[in-house]
Design a protein around this motif. Sequence first.
Motif, PDB file in Angstrom:
ATOM      1  N   TRP A  80      -2.792  -1.461   5.401  1.00  0.00           N
ATOM      2  CA  TRP A  80      -2.742  -2.718   4.726  1.00  0.00           C
ATOM      3  C   TRP A  80      -3.832  -2.736   3.732  1.00  0.00           C
ATOM      4  CZ3 TRP A  80      -2.962  -7.406   8.822  1.00  0.00           C
ATOM      5  CH2 TRP A  80      -2.029  -7.575   9.251  1.00  0.00           C
ATOM      6  N   PRO A  81      -3.512  -3.608   2.516  1.00  0.00           N
ATOM      7  CA  PRO A  81      -2.066  -4.077   2.265  1.00  0.00           C
ATOM      8  C   PRO A  81      -1.160  -3.138   2.153  1.00  0.00           C
ATOM      9  CG  PRO A  81      -3.759  -4.623   0.560  1.00  0.00           C
ATOM     10  CD  PRO A  81      -4.212  -3.546   1.392  1.00  0.00           C
ATOM     11  N   GLY A  82       0.102  -3.296   2.713  1.00  0.00           N
ATOM     12  CA  GLY A  82       1.253  -2.647   2.772  1.00  0.00           C
ATOM     13  C   GLY A  82       2.628  -3.002   3.549  1.00  0.00           C
ATOM     14  N   PRO A  83       3.434  -2.213   3.533  1.00  0.00           N
ATOM     15  CA  PRO A  83       4.731  -2.481   4.197  1.00  0.00           C
ATOM     16  C   PRO A  83       4.687  -2.505   5.517  1.00  0.00           C
ATOM     17  CG  PRO A  83       5.229  -0.617   2.840  1.00  0.00           C
ATOM     18  CD  PRO A  83       3.695  -0.963   2.735  1.00  0.00           C
ATOM     19  N   LEU A  84       3.843  -2.718   6.299  1.00  0.00           N
ATOM     20  CA  LEU A  84       3.697  -2.448   7.872  1.00  0.00           C
ATOM     21  C   LEU A  84       3.555  -3.902   8.490  1.00  0.00           C
ATOM     22  CD1 LEU A  84       3.826  -0.780  10.580  1.00  0.00           C
ATOM     23  CD2 LEU A  84       1.346  -0.577  10.042  1.00  0.00           C
ATOM     24  N   THR A  85       4.416  -4.371   9.630  1.00  0.00           N
ATOM     25  CA  THR A  85       4.442  -5.548  10.054  1.00  0.00           C
ATOM     26  C   THR A  85       4.086  -5.477  11.363  1.00  0.00           C
ATOM     27  OG1 THR A  85       6.017  -7.066   8.679  1.00  0.00           O
ATOM     28  CG2 THR A  85       5.509  -7.714  10.710  1.00  0.00           C
ATOM     29  N   LEU A  86       3.069  -5.809  11.946  1.00  0.00           N
ATOM     30  CA  LEU A  86       2.634  -5.928  13.423  1.00  0.00           C
ATOM     31  C   LEU A  86       3.072  -7.100  14.360  1.00  0.00           C
ATOM     32  CD1 LEU A  86      -0.846  -4.260  12.939  1.00  0.00           C
ATOM     33  CD2 LEU A  86       1.247  -3.025  13.150  1.00  0.00           C
ATOM     34  N   VAL A  87       3.628  -6.751  15.339  1.00  0.00           N
ATOM     35  CA  VAL A  87       4.078  -7.658  16.336  1.00  0.00           C
ATOM     36  C   VAL A  87       2.881  -7.785  17.231  1.00  0.00           C
ATOM     37  CG1 VAL A  87       5.567  -8.445  18.057  1.00  0.00           C
ATOM     38  CG2 VAL A  87       6.538  -7.736  15.905  1.00  0.00           C
ATOM     39  N   LEU A  88       2.351  -8.841  17.478  1.00  0.00           N
ATOM     40  CA  LEU A  88       1.040  -9.004  18.352  1.00  0.00           C
ATOM     41  C   LEU A  88       1.254 -10.223  19.191  1.00  0.00           C
ATOM     42  CD1 LEU A  88      -1.555  -7.815  15.760  1.00  0.00           C
ATOM     43  CD2 LEU A  88      -1.037  -6.592  17.998  1.00  0.00           C
ATOM     44  N   PRO A  89       0.345 -10.254  20.474  1.00  0.00           N
ATOM     45  CA  PRO A  89       0.411 -11.508  21.184  1.00  0.00           C
ATOM     46  C   PRO A  89      -0.180 -12.763  20.270  1.00  0.00           C
ATOM     47  CG  PRO A  89      -1.237  -9.843  22.343  1.00  0.00           C
ATOM     48  CD  PRO A  89      -0.430  -9.400  20.994  1.00  0.00           C
ATOM     49  N   ALA A 124       8.890  -1.592  -3.581  1.00  0.00           N
ATOM     50  CA  ALA A 124       9.475  -0.706  -2.676  1.00  0.00           C
ATOM     51  C   ALA A 124      10.870  -0.932  -1.985  1.00  0.00           C
ATOM     52  CB  ALA A 124       8.675  -1.108  -1.180  1.00  0.00           C
ATOM     53  N   GLY A 125      11.476  -1.875  -2.472  1.00  0.00           N
ATOM     54  CA  GLY A 125      13.046  -2.224  -2.305  1.00  0.00           C
ATOM     55  C   GLY A 125      13.543  -2.487  -0.753  1.00  0.00           C
ATOM     56  N   LEU A 126      12.804  -1.846   0.139  1.00  0.00           N
ATOM     57  CA  LEU A 126      13.452  -2.109   1.244  1.00  0.00           C
ATOM     58  C   LEU A 126      12.276  -2.950   2.127  1.00  0.00           C
ATOM     59  CD1 LEU A 126      15.075   1.230   3.075  1.00  0.00           C
ATOM     60  CD2 LEU A 126      16.072  -0.722   1.656  1.00  0.00           C
ATOM     61  N   GLU A 127      12.578  -3.794   3.333  1.00  0.00           N
ATOM     62  CA  GLU A 127      11.870  -4.445   3.848  1.00  0.00           C
ATOM     63  C   GLU A 127      10.758  -3.668   4.810  1.00  0.00           C
ATOM     64  OE1 GLU A 127      14.868  -4.608   4.277  1.00  0.00           O
ATOM     65  OE2 GLU A 127      15.650  -6.584   3.449  1.00  0.00           O
ATOM     66  N   SER A 128       9.901  -4.232   5.171  1.00  0.00           N
ATOM     67  CA  SER A 128       8.615  -3.717   5.876  1.00  0.00           C
ATOM     68  C   SER A 128       9.044  -2.941   7.295  1.00  0.00           C
ATOM     69  CB  SER A 128       7.388  -4.755   6.250  1.00  0.00           C
ATOM     70  OG  SER A 128       7.949  -5.730   6.855  1.00  0.00           O
ATOM     71  N   THR A 129       8.198  -1.942   7.498  1.00  0.00           N
ATOM     72  CA  THR A 129       8.469  -1.346   8.902  1.00  0.00           C
ATOM     73  C   THR A 129       7.952  -2.515   9.970  1.00  0.00           C
ATOM     74  OG1 THR A 129       8.088   0.771   8.107  1.00  0.00           O
ATOM     75  CG2 THR A 129       7.751   0.429  10.389  1.00  0.00           C
ATOM     76  N   ILE A 130       8.600  -2.691  11.037  1.00  0.00           N
ATOM     77  CA  ILE A 130       7.916  -3.665  12.327  1.00  0.00           C
ATOM     78  C   ILE A 130       7.613  -2.905  13.224  1.00  0.00           C
ATOM     79  CG2 ILE A 130       8.337  -5.590  13.541  1.00  0.00           C
ATOM     80  CD1 ILE A 130      10.301  -6.842  11.477  1.00  0.00           C
ATOM     81  N   LEU A 131       6.345  -2.948  13.521  1.00  0.00           N
ATOM     82  CA  LEU A 131       5.789  -2.336  14.556  1.00  0.00           C
ATOM     83  C   LEU A 131       5.465  -3.432  15.860  1.00  0.00           C
ATOM     84  CD1 LEU A 131       5.208   0.634  16.115  1.00  0.00           C
ATOM     85  CD2 LEU A 131       3.022   0.085  15.343  1.00  0.00           C
ATOM     86  N   ASP A 132       6.063  -3.155  16.902  1.00  0.00           N
ATOM     87  CA  ASP A 132       5.639  -4.070  18.156  1.00  0.00           C
ATOM     88  C   ASP A 132       4.529  -3.510  18.798  1.00  0.00           C
ATOM     89  OD1 ASP A 132       5.609  -5.808  20.309  1.00  0.00           O
ATOM     90  OD2 ASP A 132       7.656  -5.364  20.983  1.00  0.00           O
ATOM     91  N   LEU A 133       3.367  -4.276  18.805  1.00  0.00           N
ATOM     92  CA  LEU A 133       2.082  -3.846  19.634  1.00  0.00           C
ATOM     93  C   LEU A 133       1.989  -4.575  20.776  1.00  0.00           C
ATOM     94  CD1 LEU A 133      -0.431  -2.757  16.809  1.00  0.00           C
ATOM     95  CD2 LEU A 133       1.002  -1.287  18.305  1.00  0.00           C
ATOM     96  N   ALA A 134       2.847  -5.488  21.000  1.00  0.00           N
ATOM     97  CA  ALA A 134       2.693  -6.668  22.145  1.00  0.00           C
ATOM     98  C   ALA A 134       3.010  -5.916  23.575  1.00  0.00           C
ATOM     99  CB  ALA A 134       3.331  -7.949  21.879  1.00  0.00           C
TER     100      ALA A 134
END
Length: 328
Positions: free
Chosen positions: A92-101, A176-186
């Motif tokens: 971060w900042p960058g194309p990584l999305t984190l899924v959290l509770p 970057a052209g493509l949507e962020s990577t989504i990583l589920d950490l929940a």
Amino acid sequence: MTRLLQVTGPDDPAILEAAAVLARGGLVAFPTETVYGLGADGLNPEAVARIYAAKGRPATNPVILHVADAVGAQALVSHWPAEAQVLVERFWPGPLTLVLPASDRVPSIVRAGGPSVALRCPAHPVALALIRAAGRPLAAPSANRSQHLSPTLAQHVASSLGEAVDLILDGGATAAGLESTILDLAGDRPRILRPGPIGPADLTALLGPVELWEGAVKAGEVQAAPGMAERHYAPRARLELVAPGSGVRGISGTVAYVGLGSLPPLPEGVRGILLPLDAEAVGTRLYALLHELDDAGFERIFMERPPEGERWLAVRDRLRRASAKELP
Ligand code: AMP
Ligand code: MG
């Protein structure tokens, strides 16, 4: 007419104007390093509802909250795992999305009623300045009608959403052209929900083994996670994936053929487009190219199937969805 303001950098007065629109519950499209986002005050359920209406987005598909830093993210979760800290320090900042509770500050509509929230800190000076000026997280899915191509130019936003947006900040083409990577950490183990610019190898280097959600790679599966619909990111033209070097024969209409690394001989009248055999370069160029072909009125696009392998995961994922048939 939707207002469109050029922004030259984080100190541009247009950003304060945009923050005022957001404070009133309005919608502002803004550039990020991935694609243009359609932003609203992420803590205002009525404002977020306007995003869903503007996009024609199903209520079952949650939206990502954009924050200016890790502290902004921590305020929105009920638990901040060690993995999240390690990842945001690196990416971060960058194309990584984190899924959290989610904490109970996050409105239900942002989460599509679920227990988790998706968080990202975009690496774009205009996006960061806008979040800071707004003083709150911004809910911001891609600024296009649901299922359509994501916008990489302000003009794409204007033609896809038109009057539904109050203000568009034009910061030029996204990088970057493509949507962020989504990583589920929940869940029990880290899991990639959407492949993107940050690949599995980047993540495993920090976390150890990371699962890949099956729906992110396999075709024809039932929707197993919100928003992971089969057809998505699609141009108006019919897109078909073909074997490398196969070319096209016996086809009429306005047809484009996209080769990777080389172009086979093509019949007269077929527009040949050569992209490098380089996953990152194709990722950067893909949406802009599909937009250009749509705008030029092509009816069919044949594109060579990218190679197997992790480097091409995100591009393969988007192409598979862009070429999928409409859902029943
Ligand atoms: P976009 O609408 O292009 O910004 O994409 C946002 C993606 O993030 C969608 O595919 C959503 O399903 C996904 N997403 C957002 N929030 C969550 C969440 N809480 N859990 C899982 N996926 C999420
Ligand atoms: Mg989208």
